[in-house]
Design a protein around this motif. Structure first.
Motif, PDB file in Angstrom:
ATOM      1  N   SER A 128      -1.826   3.347  -1.785  1.00  0.00           N
ATOM      2  CA  SER A 128      -2.818   2.617  -2.574  1.00  0.00           C
ATOM      3  C   SER A 128      -3.704   1.776  -1.667  1.00  0.00           C
ATOM      4  O   SER A 128      -3.338   1.460  -0.527  1.00  0.00           O
ATOM      5  CB  SER A 128      -2.121   1.703  -3.596  1.00  0.00           C
ATOM      6  OG  SER A 128      -1.294   2.444  -4.462  1.00  0.00           O
ATOM      7  N   THR A 185       0.838  -1.195   0.000  1.00  0.00           N
ATOM      8  CA  THR A 185       0.000   0.000   0.000  1.00  0.00           C
ATOM      9  C   THR A 185       0.874   1.247   0.000  1.00  0.00           C
ATOM     10  O   THR A 185       0.530   2.254  -0.609  1.00  0.00           O
ATOM     11  CB  THR A 185      -0.943   0.023   1.211  1.00  0.00           C
ATOM     12  OG1 THR A 185      -0.176   0.014   2.425  1.00  0.00           O
ATOM     13  CG2 THR A 185      -1.885  -1.175   1.187  1.00  0.00           C
ATOM     14  N   GLU A 189      -3.981   2.246 -11.457  1.00  0.00           N
ATOM     15  CA  GLU A 189      -4.486   1.004 -10.909  1.00  0.00           C
ATOM     16  C   GLU A 189      -3.951  -0.168 -11.713  1.00  0.00           C
ATOM     17  O   GLU A 189      -3.509  -0.027 -12.860  1.00  0.00           O
ATOM     18  CB  GLU A 189      -6.018   0.976 -10.874  1.00  0.00           C
ATOM     19  CG  GLU A 189      -6.698   1.071 -12.218  1.00  0.00           C
ATOM     20  CD  GLU A 189      -8.216   1.106 -12.101  1.00  0.00           C
ATOM     21  OE1 GLU A 189      -8.726   1.528 -11.046  1.00  0.00           O
ATOM     22  OE2 GLU A 189      -8.885   0.705 -13.063  1.00  0.00           O
ATOM     23  N   THR A 240      -5.304   0.199  -6.347  1.00  0.00           N
ATOM     24  CA  THR A 240      -5.623   1.533  -6.854  1.00  0.00           C
ATOM     25  C   THR A 240      -4.909   2.598  -6.035  1.00  0.00           C
ATOM     26  O   THR A 240      -5.009   2.607  -4.801  1.00  0.00           O
ATOM     27  CB  THR A 240      -7.143   1.783  -6.781  1.00  0.00           C
ATOM     28  OG1 THR A 240      -7.830   0.776  -7.531  1.00  0.00           O
ATOM     29  CG2 THR A 240      -7.492   3.153  -7.359  1.00  0.00           C
ATOM     30  N   ARG A 241      -4.218   3.490  -6.700  1.00  0.00           N
ATOM     31  CA  ARG A 241      -3.522   4.568  -5.991  1.00  0.00           C
ATOM     32  C   ARG A 241      -4.523   5.618  -5.509  1.00  0.00           C
ATOM     33  O   ARG A 241      -5.378   6.071  -6.261  1.00  0.00           O
ATOM     34  CB  ARG A 241      -2.488   5.228  -6.901  1.00  0.00           C
ATOM     35  CG  ARG A 241      -1.652   6.286  -6.182  1.00  0.00           C
ATOM     36  CD  ARG A 241      -0.554   6.837  -7.071  1.00  0.00           C
ATOM     37  NE  ARG A 241      -1.072   7.701  -8.127  1.00  0.00           N
ATOM     38  CZ  ARG A 241      -1.325   9.001  -7.975  1.00  0.00           C
ATOM     39  NH1 ARG A 241      -1.114   9.582  -6.800  1.00  0.00           N
ATOM     40  NH2 ARG A 241      -1.784   9.711  -8.978  1.00  0.00           N
ATOM     41  N   SER A 287       2.798   1.651  -6.504  1.00  0.00           N
ATOM     42  CA  SER A 287       2.574   2.699  -7.493  1.00  0.00           C
ATOM     43  C   SER A 287       3.889   3.378  -7.860  1.00  0.00           C
ATOM     44  O   SER A 287       4.823   3.451  -7.054  1.00  0.00           O
ATOM     45  CB  SER A 287       1.579   3.733  -6.961  1.00  0.00           C
ATOM     46  OG  SER A 287       2.183   4.518  -5.953  1.00  0.00           O
TER      47      SER A 287
END
Length: 304
Positions: free
Chosen positions: A218, A124, A198, A208-209, A152
């Motif tokens: 994310s 994340t 994403e 998903t960011r 990301s």
């Protein structure tokens, strides 16, 4: 990976009163929430933009101590199709000041998760309590050589030259965060798969960011059939339900983090899907209810 939530007397290890894993089925996707333990955090870090008396009142209302609170750490294992995905990796073992955290590796093994079976890791973000487990001595050699680590692009780029100017963290945490992220990137950059907005890691597993907490923070959205679950990472903390505008000291863009939190909680309240987050009390599985401009965390009934 077992979906058995039944506790058998005497079956736990000597360091556990109850099993530190909890299984959830999301349609055809298997989810296992693993407790990495708890770490102490200065209570003032939970709300850096409000008066101390307001935070003290919230802590008292929630039966929490006024100075230092225990911050839960949760990671998630997801099995979808032929992919076994570890979402975040916990703190790791190099922090003797936090002896009750850093339990991810042994608790994965206790849950029957073979480290060599993990095909993907989703981060994340790259704070030390999310990547530190991957830096445990001797661990990398036990992982697959073709392991994919997903984060990301904005997150990876941020930690090349991190800016802590808007955070309010106790010393020496910023320097430790910088060092651990740098070490992680040095060791795993060749296995890093980055995405812009994403990326579908496996069927029904979408990362998903959101930004906010860190520039590349994310969340992981799971969907199978009519079932949905979101792993929110550090987008949501315990005070953030009834005080979504409160800033957490670890947030690199506190205003954007608050906007992300409100958007996410509003969406979850509307859809009724389940929520799991890193720093909510284990096993963290809950639903979100809207109450005017604030929210409530409604814990799921444990399935025994």
């Amino acid at each position: 990976m077992s979906l058995d939530n039944i506790s058998h007397l005497g079956a736990q290890g000597p360091d556990e009163l109850v099993p530190s894993r909890y299984a959830v089925q999301v349609g055809a996707i298997e989810v296992l929430v693993i407790s990495d333990g708890v770490l102490p955090i200065t209570a003032s870090t939970l709300a850096t933009n409000v008066e101390a008396t307001e935070l003290a009142h919230w802590l008292d209302d929630n039966f929490l101590p006024p100075e230092v609170v225990d911050w839960p750490l949760n990671v998630v294992v997801v099995r979808s199709g032929d992919r076994t995905i570890l979402v975040d990796a916990g703190l790791g073992l190099e922090f003797p000041d936090f002896p009750r955290a850093g339990q991810t590796v042994q608790r994965l093994e206790a849950a029957g998760v073979d480290l060599a079976s993990v095909t993907d890791v989703v981060l994340t973000h790259m704070h030390m309590d999310h990547v530190g487990g991957l830096l445990t001595q001797g661990l990398k050699e036990r992982l697959r050589p073709d392991l994919r680590v997903h984060a990301s692009t904005a997150e990876a780029e941020f930690w090349d030259a991190p800016d802590f100017s808007r955070t309010t963290m106790p010393q020496p945490i910023p320097d430790v965060l910088r060092r651990v992220a740098s070490q992680f990137l040095d060791e795993y950059r060749s296995q890093l798969w980055t995405f812009e907005t994403e990326y579908e890691v496996a069927p029904g597993v979408l990362v998903t960011r959101t930004g906010g907490h860190t520039p590349g923070h994310s969340v992981v959205r799971l969907a199978s059939g009519s079932d949905k679950l979101t792993f929110a990472g550090d987008a949501v903390f315990a005070p953030g339900f009834d005080n979504p505008e409160w800033h957490n000291g670890f947030e690199h863009d506190p205003d954007e983090a608050a906007r992300v939190r409100v958007r996410l909680l509003s969406e979850l309240a509307a859809t009724g899907e389940s929520l799991v987050a890193t720093h909510l009390p284990f096993p963290s599985v809950c639903r979100v209810a809207a109450a005017g401009d604030v929210f409530r965390c409604v814990p799921a009934v444990w399935d025994y």
